[in-house]
Design a protein around this motif. Structure first.
Motif, mmCIF file in Angstrom:
data_model
loop_
_atom_site.group_PDB
_atom_site.id
_atom_site.type_symbol
_atom_site.label_atom_id
_atom_site.label_comp_id
_atom_site.label_asym_id
_atom_site.label_seq_id
_atom_site.Cartn_x
_atom_site.Cartn_y
_atom_site.Cartn_z
ATOM 1 N N TYR A 1 0.953 -1.108 0.025
ATOM 2 C CA TYR A 1 0.377 -0.215 -0.056
ATOM 3 C C TYR A 1 0.776 1.200 0.093
ATOM 4 O O TYR A 1 0.371 2.393 -1.159
ATOM 5 N N LEU A 2 2.009 1.105 0.622
ATOM 6 C CA LEU A 2 2.850 2.305 0.803
ATOM 7 C C LEU A 2 3.243 2.723 -0.175
ATOM 8 O O LEU A 2 3.513 3.799 -0.931
ATOM 9 N N ASN A 3 3.539 2.081 -0.981
ATOM 10 C CA ASN A 3 4.622 1.512 -2.535
ATOM 11 C C ASN A 3 4.129 2.094 -3.424
ATOM 12 O O ASN A 3 3.713 2.794 -4.855
ATOM 13 N N TYR A 4 2.097 1.804 -3.575
ATOM 14 C CA TYR A 4 1.669 2.497 -4.319
ATOM 15 C C TYR A 4 1.276 3.524 -4.053
ATOM 16 O O TYR A 4 0.995 4.423 -5.018
ATOM 17 N N VAL A 5 1.251 4.440 -2.586
ATOM 18 C CA VAL A 5 0.476 5.495 -2.702
ATOM 19 C C VAL A 5 2.084 6.231 -3.279
ATOM 20 O O VAL A 5 2.003 7.522 -4.083
ATOM 21 N N LEU A 6 3.105 5.961 -2.564
ATOM 22 C CA LEU A 6 4.612 6.826 -3.146
ATOM 23 C C LEU A 6 4.100 6.448 -4.977
ATOM 24 O O LEU A 6 4.739 8.324 -5.547
ATOM 25 N N MET B 1 6.206 20.252 -5.691
ATOM 26 C CA MET B 1 7.127 19.365 -4.908
ATOM 27 C C MET B 1 7.764 19.264 -4.145
ATOM 28 O O MET B 1 7.339 17.927 -3.436
ATOM 29 N N LEU B 2 7.308 20.049 -2.799
ATOM 30 C CA LEU B 2 7.138 19.963 -1.033
ATOM 31 C C LEU B 2 6.806 19.172 -0.956
ATOM 32 O O LEU B 2 6.809 18.644 0.198
ATOM 33 N N GLU B 3 5.534 19.829 -0.947
ATOM 34 C CA GLU B 3 3.802 18.796 -0.736
ATOM 35 C C GLU B 3 4.133 17.401 -0.510
ATOM 36 O O GLU B 3 4.291 16.693 -0.190
ATOM 37 N N VAL B 4 4.749 16.719 -2.437
ATOM 38 C CA VAL B 4 5.420 15.656 -2.122
ATOM 39 C C VAL B 4 6.186 14.920 -1.543
ATOM 40 O O VAL B 4 6.655 13.810 -0.914
ATOM 41 N N LYS B 5 7.386 15.780 -1.527
ATOM 42 C CA LYS B 5 8.598 15.505 -0.369
ATOM 43 C C LYS B 5 7.605 15.426 1.276
ATOM 44 O O LYS B 5 8.815 14.704 1.776
ATOM 45 N N LYS B 6 6.713 16.309 2.062
ATOM 46 C CA LYS B 6 6.534 15.794 2.788
ATOM 47 C C LYS B 6 5.469 14.699 2.170
ATOM 48 O O LYS B 6 6.017 14.064 4.245
ATOM 49 N N ILE B 7 5.380 14.033 2.488
ATOM 50 C CA ILE B 7 4.083 13.034 1.745
ATOM 51 C C ILE B 7 5.361 11.628 1.891
ATOM 52 O O ILE B 7 5.048 10.605 2.185
ATOM 53 N N VAL B 8 6.051 11.351 0.577
ATOM 54 C CA VAL B 8 7.200 10.734 1.081
ATOM 55 C C VAL B 8 8.024 10.989 2.335
ATOM 56 O O VAL B 8 8.459 9.478 2.533
ATOM 57 N N THR B 9 7.856 11.876 3.176
ATOM 58 C CA THR B 9 8.395 11.819 4.398
ATOM 59 C C THR B 9 8.374 11.323 5.521
ATOM 60 O O THR B 9 8.520 9.864 6.115
ATOM 61 N N PHE B 10 6.969 11.488 5.167
ATOM 62 C CA PHE B 10 5.602 11.364 6.220
ATOM 63 C C PHE B 10 5.695 9.907 5.514
ATOM 64 O O PHE B 10 5.281 8.421 6.923
ATOM 65 N N ILE B 11 5.182 9.355 4.745
ATOM 66 C CA ILE B 11 5.446 7.594 4.252
ATOM 67 C C ILE B 11 6.831 6.833 5.224
ATOM 68 O O ILE B 11 6.126 5.495 5.563
ATOM 69 N N GLU B 12 7.958 7.293 4.657
ATOM 70 C CA GLU B 12 9.113 6.206 5.036
ATOM 71 C C GLU B 12 8.863 6.597 6.682
ATOM 72 O O GLU B 12 9.780 5.671 7.337
ATOM 73 N N THR B 13 8.602 6.969 7.292
ATOM 74 C CA THR B 13 8.079 6.910 8.777
ATOM 75 C C THR B 13 7.243 6.214 9.317
ATOM 76 O O THR B 13 7.027 5.716 10.077
ATOM 77 N N GLN C 1 11.891 0.174 7.292
ATOM 78 C CA GLN C 1 12.629 1.344 7.238
ATOM 79 C C GLN C 1 14.013 1.565 7.954
ATOM 80 O O GLN C 1 14.735 1.881 6.770
ATOM 81 N N LYS C 2 14.529 0.673 8.997
ATOM 82 C CA LYS C 2 15.578 0.025 9.129
ATOM 83 C C LYS C 2 16.077 -1.054 8.602
ATOM 84 O O LYS C 2 17.466 -0.422 8.785
ATOM 85 N N GLU C 3 15.807 -1.330 8.729
ATOM 86 C CA GLU C 3 16.284 -2.711 7.618
ATOM 87 C C GLU C 3 16.462 -2.247 6.225
ATOM 88 O O GLU C 3 17.858 -2.684 5.308
ATOM 89 N N THR C 4 15.565 -2.021 4.887
ATOM 90 C CA THR C 4 15.830 -1.736 3.739
ATOM 91 C C THR C 4 14.746 -1.156 3.523
ATOM 92 O O THR C 4 13.864 -0.566 3.537
ATOM 93 N N PRO C 5 14.985 0.118 2.447
ATOM 94 C CA PRO C 5 14.698 1.513 1.779
ATOM 95 C C PRO C 5 13.155 0.885 1.382
ATOM 96 O O PRO C 5 13.382 -0.466 0.428
ATOM 97 N N LEU C 6 11.729 1.575 1.190
ATOM 98 C CA LEU C 6 11.017 1.375 -0.151
ATOM 99 C C LEU C 6 11.494 0.860 -1.209
ATOM 100 O O LEU C 6 12.820 0.961 -1.857
ATOM 101 N N THR C 7 10.926 0.211 -1.555
ATOM 102 C CA THR C 7 11.573 -0.300 -3.272
ATOM 103 C C THR C 7 11.159 1.030 -4.222
ATOM 104 O O THR C 7 11.907 1.165 -4.955
ATOM 105 N N VAL C 8 10.311 1.725 -4.068
ATOM 106 C CA VAL C 8 10.272 2.716 -5.299
ATOM 107 C C VAL C 8 11.780 3.645 -4.686
ATOM 108 O O VAL C 8 11.995 4.323 -5.266
ATOM 109 N N LYS C 9 12.035 4.103 -3.492
ATOM 110 C CA LYS C 9 12.808 5.026 -2.613
ATOM 111 C C LYS C 9 14.469 4.190 -3.455
ATOM 112 O O LYS C 9 14.503 5.019 -4.308
#
Length: 411
Positions: A225-230, A303-315, A320-328
């Motif tokens: 789901y998180l990757n879908y949103v990203l 672009m800034l709003e996208v970055k905010k949501i990306v940061t939120f999703i990463e949290t 997060q601690k093991e491997t980054p999200l696929t999209v990232k």
């Protein structure tokens, strides 16, 4: 319809973009009310005389309204700023009509009666434009709802509930992506209006929606789901524009990027708060310049709003601690627009006779065909090739260094 005069005038009024030259937004609202009262009577009279095809007749009227050229999504957010500033409500404006209230000084008084090129006149035009858009939608919706309510009720049938193929809500995801993808809205509003009531409006709601979905989804579906949103937000047109996208404006007005969007430079603030088609913007060049800077700021804010949501999703990612999200992971391997243009330059792309002699617009369109990226962003990156390194900043040099490393690693 026995007498379609009011209905025709109602539809004409919905599409009349020049109505504020002869009337006020408040006056238009009163016209709508008068027309609707008569239309309802005429429709009821027509329905009494019809024994069949009542639903077809009502659908025809609804279609006639919906095809008019008014802003279909001009909801309350279009006028929230003014309601707060004048401490009033739509109900008070339309029902009480207390002309001693300050709002009527700009809403019920024609701006052509005000001092030419004055701040008062410009503000009145902005207020009335916002309220006109709102009133058109308000009364169009009222009449459409009335017409729908008069449709013959169908015979009861077994209703099969629709199947929801998605196991999560995406209402605010859709709204968020739409709001940060419509730079043409600058032609109807100022940048600051869009920033306050559009671009930044849905971010908090989307964060809440994401949190709620994560609580409801099975554990094995959360990362998907998180990757879908990203994926959805990263595909919006301005998600990948460079950080220095508005640097030329920041340099011109001598301001710091960290002040965005409320700058210490009052001249820049006024530019971002001024409607490009205001009465005192008398030449095409001035209008174009206003549109240019406000569209650039819109893209940057998106672009800034996208970055905010990306940061939120990463949290929220369990990985997060093991491997980054696929999209990232994919994003880290993907070159930016600037880097792609630099790579093409280094490999001789622009030296081809046909490409070298083409305009920057044509060059950007060609690269857009190759990469699928936004043509305007590519054009901006191409224009930077003509500038001195000292004018482009540290990030641009880092892009240069990265391209050199990529090419060196090939040998």
């Amino acid at each position: 319809m026995v007498d379609d005069y009011s209905f025709n005038k109602f539809c004409e009024l919905l599409s009349d973009e020049a109505i504020l030259k002869t009337s006020t937004a408040f006056g238009v609202a009163k016209q709508f009310q008068t027309y609707i009262a008569d239309i309802k009577s005429q429709v009821l009279k027509e329905l009494m005389n019809r024994t069949e095809n009542q639903d077809v007749y009502l659908d025809f009227l609804i279609n006639e309204i919906e095809k008019q050229e008014y802003i279909k999504d001009a909801g309350l957010r279009y006028i929230e700023r003014w309601l707060k500033e004048y401490d009033t409500t739509v109900e008070d404006i339309l029902e009480r009509a207390d002309f001693s209230e300050p709002i009527y000084a700009v809403l019920a008084r024609h701006y052509n009666d005000m001092e030419p090129f004055s701040e008062e006149k410009d503000k009145a035009f902005l207020v009335q434009s916002s309220f006109l858009s709102y009133f058109c939608k308000l009364y169009a919706d009222e009449l459409i709802d009335f017409l729908k309510s008069k449709k013959p009720k169908p015979k009861k049938q077994e209703v099969i509930p629709p199947t929801n193929n998605k196991p999560f809500k995406d209402e605010y995801l859709i709204a968020f992506c739409k709001e940060i993808s419509n730079e043409r809205a600058i032609k109807e509003n100022t940048f600051m209006q869009l920033y306050d009531y559009g671009i930044t409006h849905y971010g908090p709601y989307l964060e809440s929606e994401i949190t709620e979905n994560l609580l409801l989804l099975n554990k094995d579906k959360k990362e998907d789901y998180l990757n879908y949103v990203l994926d959805k937000i990263n595909k919006t047109p301005f998600a990948s524009i460079p950080e220095d996208y508005i640097d030329k404006w920041l340099t011109k007005y001598k301001v710091d990027r960290n002040e965005f969007p409320n700058f210490k430079n009052q001249e820049l603030n006024e530019v971002l708060e001024t409607y490009y088609a205001s009465e005192h913007i008398t030449t095409y060049d001035k209008q174009h310049a206003l549109l240019d800077i406000q569209i650039d700021f819109y893209c940057y804010a998106a672009m800034l709003e996208v970055k905010k949501i990306v940061t939120f999703i990463e949290t929220k990612s369990g990985k997060q601690k093991e491997t980054p999200l696929t999209v990232k992971q994919e994003k880290s391997k993907q070159l930016t627009v600037n880097q792609i243009v630099l790579l093409l330059q280094e490999t001789g792309f622009f030296n081809h006779p046909n490409i070298e002699n083409a305009s920057k617009v044509k060059q950007s369109e060609l690269i857009s065909l190759l990469t699928g990226l936004n043509g305007k962003n590519i054009k901006t990156a191409i224009q930077k090739l003509d500038k001195k390194p000292s004018e482009l900043g540290e990030n641009y040099q880092k892009d240069n260094d990265k391209i050199e490393r990529i090419l060196d690693n090939l040998s």
